[in-house]
Design an enzyme around this catalytic site. Structure first.
Site, mmCIF file in Angstrom:
data_model
loop_
_atom_site.group_PDB
_atom_site.id
_atom_site.type_symbol
_atom_site.label_atom_id
_atom_site.label_comp_id
_atom_site.label_asym_id
_atom_site.label_seq_id
_atom_site.Cartn_x
_atom_site.Cartn_y
_atom_site.Cartn_z
ATOM 1 N N ARG A 38 0.873 -1.165 0.000
ATOM 2 C CA ARG A 38 0.000 0.000 0.000
ATOM 3 C C ARG A 38 0.917 1.224 0.000
ATOM 4 O O ARG A 38 1.752 1.365 0.879
ATOM 5 C CB ARG A 38 -0.894 -0.030 1.245
ATOM 6 C CG ARG A 38 -1.723 1.236 1.499
ATOM 7 C CD ARG A 38 -2.742 1.451 0.393
ATOM 8 N NE ARG A 38 -3.789 2.389 0.807
ATOM 9 C CZ ARG A 38 -3.700 3.715 0.689
ATOM 10 N NH1 ARG A 38 -2.616 4.276 0.177
ATOM 11 N NH2 ARG A 38 -4.703 4.480 1.085
ATOM 12 N N GLU A 46 -11.410 5.003 -4.564
ATOM 13 C CA GLU A 46 -11.691 3.567 -4.442
ATOM 14 C C GLU A 46 -12.357 3.014 -5.699
ATOM 15 O O GLU A 46 -13.339 3.571 -6.181
ATOM 16 C CB GLU A 46 -12.642 3.317 -3.261
ATOM 17 C CG GLU A 46 -12.094 3.725 -1.921
ATOM 18 C CD GLU A 46 -11.025 2.778 -1.407
ATOM 19 O OE1 GLU A 46 -11.235 1.551 -1.500
ATOM 20 O OE2 GLU A 46 -9.982 3.264 -0.938
ATOM 21 N N ARG A 88 -0.168 -5.607 4.966
ATOM 22 C CA ARG A 88 0.375 -5.037 3.726
ATOM 23 C C ARG A 88 1.611 -4.199 4.036
ATOM 24 O O ARG A 88 1.660 -3.522 5.068
ATOM 25 C CB ARG A 88 -0.682 -4.139 3.054
ATOM 26 C CG ARG A 88 -1.972 -4.845 2.750
ATOM 27 C CD ARG A 88 -2.960 -3.942 2.052
ATOM 28 N NE ARG A 88 -3.333 -2.776 2.861
ATOM 29 C CZ ARG A 88 -4.230 -1.872 2.502
ATOM 30 N NH1 ARG A 88 -4.852 -1.995 1.336
ATOM 31 N NH2 ARG A 88 -4.522 -0.859 3.282
#
Ligand code: ZN
Length: 198
Positions: A38, A46, A88
């Protein structure tokens, strides 16, 4: 000491390289190792919103991110936190001399996201965002009018809420800040709450 700090400074230029095997959206990728990265300091619209649909400019952001990194060798630079709660990697990503996170903000494919403690490039991202907003690049083409007379910000998390949002009501006095216009907050790095969507 000097040598150590020099190596730290230039490490992203000579660090380990990974091939990007998948572009998930405008701010998330997968490496050949299977790890998800990320991008930090930025937030792209999004592609998949909970109640269906896609945020404005999300497809364009994903497409441009793909153009920058897909099947390319990237180097990662970390900030204070190396991973998020989903496991992540949180990273600044470089392809040759291109600083991908910064480039996405500069061209209006992503907003600057101030999320302490990972704020190493905050000033750079905010400066790029300011310019992208003025030039109405990318996602800044969307003109959202104020529908509230005030908006509530959280000075600790840099999230912006509508006054009616349950999350806004939980902000302590110490961290509460009131804005007359949503853009006043966004300009200095606040991010609209995903729940009340101001
Ligand atoms: Zn909210």
């Amino acid at each position: 000491m000097f040598l150590i700090s020099l190596i730290c400074t230039i490490s992203p230029l000579y660090g380990k390289e990974y091939t990007v095997t998948k572009v998930i959206d405008g701010d998330t990728i997968q490496l050949e190792t299977g790890e998800i990265v990320r991008y930090i300091g930025i937030d792209a619209p999004e592609l998949y919103v909970k109640n269906g649909g896609t945020e404005f400019y999300a497809k364009e952001a994903a497409k441009y991110n793909r153009k920058l990194v897909f099947l390319k060798k990237v180097r990662l630079e970390f900030d204070v936190e190396k991973k998020d709660q989903h496991g992540r990697l949180l990273a600044y990503v470089f392809v040759k001399n291109t600083f991908v996170n910064a480039e996405l903000v500069r061209l209006g494919y992503a907003r600057a996201l101030i999320k302490p403690p990972n704020i190493k490039y905050k000033d750079m991202f905010l400066a790029y965002q300011q310019k992208a907003m003025e030039e109405e690049r990318g996602l800044w083409q969307e003109k959202k009018k104020d529908t509230e007379t005030t908006y509530i910000g959280n000075k600790r998390t840099y999230v912006l809420h509508r006054p009616s949002c349950p999350l806004a009501k939980k902000i302590s006095d110490k961290y509460r800040i009131i804005f007359r216009s949503r853009m006043d907050a966004i300009r200095i790095g606040y991010t609209p709450c995903r729940q009340c969507k101001p």
